[in-house]
Write a protein that holds these residues in place. Structure first.
Motif, PDB file in Angstrom:
ATOM      1  N   CYS A  50       0.724  -0.771   0.100  1.00 27.79           N
ATOM      2  CA  CYS A  50       0.156   0.025   0.375  1.00 27.79           C
ATOM      3  C   CYS A  50       0.840   1.512   0.082  1.00 27.79           C
ATOM      4  O   CYS A  50       1.579   1.398   0.546  1.00 27.79           O
ATOM      5  CB  CYS A  50      -1.405  -0.097   1.010  1.00 27.79           C
ATOM      6  SG  CYS A  50      -0.400  -0.359   2.679  1.00 27.79           S
ATOM      7  N   VAL A  52       1.239   4.722   1.937  1.00 27.70           N
ATOM      8  CA  VAL A  52       0.702   5.275   3.340  1.00 27.70           C
ATOM      9  C   VAL A  52      -0.137   6.210   3.309  1.00 27.70           C
ATOM     10  O   VAL A  52       0.392   7.436   2.712  1.00 27.70           O
ATOM     11  CB  VAL A  52       1.102   4.479   3.983  1.00 27.70           C
ATOM     12  CG1 VAL A  52       1.498   3.267   5.043  1.00 27.70           C
ATOM     13  CG2 VAL A  52       2.724   5.320   4.471  1.00 27.70           C
ATOM     14  N   THR A  53      -0.999   6.955   3.660  1.00 33.53           N
ATOM     15  CA  THR A  53      -0.972   7.867   3.715  1.00 33.53           C
ATOM     16  C   THR A  53      -1.403   8.598   5.326  1.00 33.53           C
ATOM     17  O   THR A  53      -0.873   7.852   6.420  1.00 33.53           O
ATOM     18  CB  THR A  53      -2.786   8.040   3.909  1.00 33.53           C
ATOM     19  OG1 THR A  53      -3.815   7.094   4.666  1.00 33.53           O
ATOM     20  CG2 THR A  53      -3.463   7.345   2.247  1.00 33.53           C
ATOM     21  N   GLU A  55      -3.600   9.597   7.071  1.00 34.43           N
ATOM     22  CA  GLU A  55      -5.187   8.913   8.112  1.00 34.43           C
ATOM     23  C   GLU A  55      -4.666   7.296   7.879  1.00 34.43           C
ATOM     24  O   GLU A  55      -5.040   7.474   9.358  1.00 34.43           O
ATOM     25  CB  GLU A  55      -6.005   9.318   6.767  1.00 34.43           C
ATOM     26  CG  GLU A  55      -7.365   8.750   7.403  1.00 34.43           C
ATOM     27  CD  GLU A  55      -8.805   8.720   6.802  1.00 34.43           C
ATOM     28  OE1 GLU A  55     -10.140   9.047   6.777  1.00 34.43           O
ATOM     29  OE2 GLU A  55      -8.607   9.236   4.971  1.00 34.43           O
ATOM     30  N   PHE A  56      -4.172   6.725   7.015  1.00 35.90           N
ATOM     31  CA  PHE A  56      -4.046   4.894   7.660  1.00 35.90           C
ATOM     32  C   PHE A  56      -3.602   4.843   9.152  1.00 35.90           C
ATOM     33  O   PHE A  56      -3.417   4.082   9.928  1.00 35.90           O
ATOM     34  CB  PHE A  56      -3.886   4.835   6.141  1.00 35.90           C
ATOM     35  CG  PHE A  56      -3.168   2.814   6.533  1.00 35.90           C
ATOM     36  CD1 PHE A  56      -4.087   2.283   6.697  1.00 35.90           C
ATOM     37  CD2 PHE A  56      -1.767   3.224   7.204  1.00 35.90           C
ATOM     38  CE1 PHE A  56      -3.672   1.209   6.607  1.00 35.90           C
ATOM     39  CE2 PHE A  56      -1.672   2.189   7.296  1.00 35.90           C
ATOM     40  CZ  PHE A  56      -2.593   0.407   6.540  1.00 35.90           C
ATOM     41  N   PRO A  81       3.235   9.454   4.527  1.00 34.19           N
ATOM     42  CA  PRO A  81       2.470  10.003   4.161  1.00 34.19           C
ATOM     43  C   PRO A  81       3.327   9.123   2.706  1.00 34.19           C
ATOM     44  O   PRO A  81       4.468  10.034   3.042  1.00 34.19           O
ATOM     45  CB  PRO A  81       2.015  11.072   4.072  1.00 34.19           C
ATOM     46  CG  PRO A  81       1.787  11.071   5.166  1.00 34.19           C
ATOM     47  CD  PRO A  81       3.793  10.856   6.432  1.00 34.19           C
ATOM     48  N   TRP A  92      -4.007  -4.492   7.048  1.00 34.80           N
ATOM     49  CA  TRP A  92      -5.224  -3.349   6.270  1.00 34.80           C
ATOM     50  C   TRP A  92      -6.056  -3.366   6.667  1.00 34.80           C
ATOM     51  O   TRP A  92      -7.418  -2.574   6.489  1.00 34.80           O
ATOM     52  CB  TRP A  92      -4.575  -3.511   5.224  1.00 34.80           C
ATOM     53  CG  TRP A  92      -4.900  -2.673   3.870  1.00 34.80           C
ATOM     54  CD1 TRP A  92      -4.133  -1.599   3.454  1.00 34.80           C
ATOM     55  CD2 TRP A  92      -5.906  -2.438   3.428  1.00 34.80           C
ATOM     56  NE1 TRP A  92      -4.906  -0.405   2.301  1.00 34.80           N
ATOM     57  CE2 TRP A  92      -6.412  -1.796   2.854  1.00 34.80           C
ATOM     58  CE3 TRP A  92      -7.095  -3.582   3.461  1.00 34.80           C
ATOM     59  CZ2 TRP A  92      -7.154  -1.053   1.414  1.00 34.80           C
ATOM     60  CZ3 TRP A  92      -8.242  -3.412   2.055  1.00 34.80           C
ATOM     61  CH2 TRP A  92      -8.365  -1.952   1.675  1.00 34.80           C
ATOM     62  N   CYS A 102      -5.707   2.873   2.484  1.00 31.23           N
ATOM     63  CA  CYS A 102      -5.314   4.010   1.749  1.00 31.23           C
ATOM     64  C   CYS A 102      -4.697   2.785   0.285  1.00 31.23           C
ATOM     65  O   CYS A 102      -5.510   1.817   0.422  1.00 31.23           O
ATOM     66  CB  CYS A 102      -3.397   3.238   2.659  1.00 31.23           C
ATOM     67  SG  CYS A 102      -2.963   2.254   3.326  1.00 31.23           S
TER      68      CYS A 102
END
Length: 133
Positions: A50, A52-53, A55-56, A81, A92, A102
């Motif tokens: 993924c 990543v953000t 938020e994640f 991020p 996840w 994410c």
């Protein structure tokens, strides 16, 4: 040929194609070879590639999986991020259910992920390859 290289060449992604690299900066994967391949030693199933953000990362930390804090003793730099990282399929999905999923790179996400995360959910969060944009 070392075992991790052999895993890369024979393992498939969720699209049924050869598993592609997830990321090398930071170097990801259970085997720290850049790929989300898996094997008997990977009990956490680190198979979802993924992007990543914030938020994640924050949601993941709240749910008990802190990916922000560096842990040099384990070769873990801490994530920011935009980093691409192989995360545990169940983790996840847990963050996705909490509303903070994410983006997922399907070409680099191991097919074993489908034992935990339905393909339809992965597809909703798929990164569109640059060649198709």
């Amino acid at each position: 040929m070392d075992a991790s290289k052999q895993l890369i060449s024979t393992q498939k992604n969720v699209l049924g194609q050869p598993l592609e690299s997830c990321g090398s900066d930071p170097l990801t994967g259970f085997y720290r070879d850049g790929c989300c391949n898996t094997g008997a030693a990977d009990v956490g199933m680190h198979t979802v590639c993924c992007v990543v953000t914030q938020e994640f990362l924050e949601a993941s930390a709240r749910l008990g999986n802190d990916l922000l804090t560096p842990m040099p003793q384990f070769g873990f730099p801490g994530l920011k991020p935009g980093d691409r990282w192989c995360v545990c399929a169940a983790r996840w999905l847990q963050v996705q259910r909490a509303g903070a999923a994410c983006p997922v790179v399907l070409e680099a996400t191991h097919e074993a992920t489908l034992e935990v995360v339905p393909f339809e959910i992965l597809l909703q969060f798929a990164v569109i390859p640059k060649t198709l944009q």
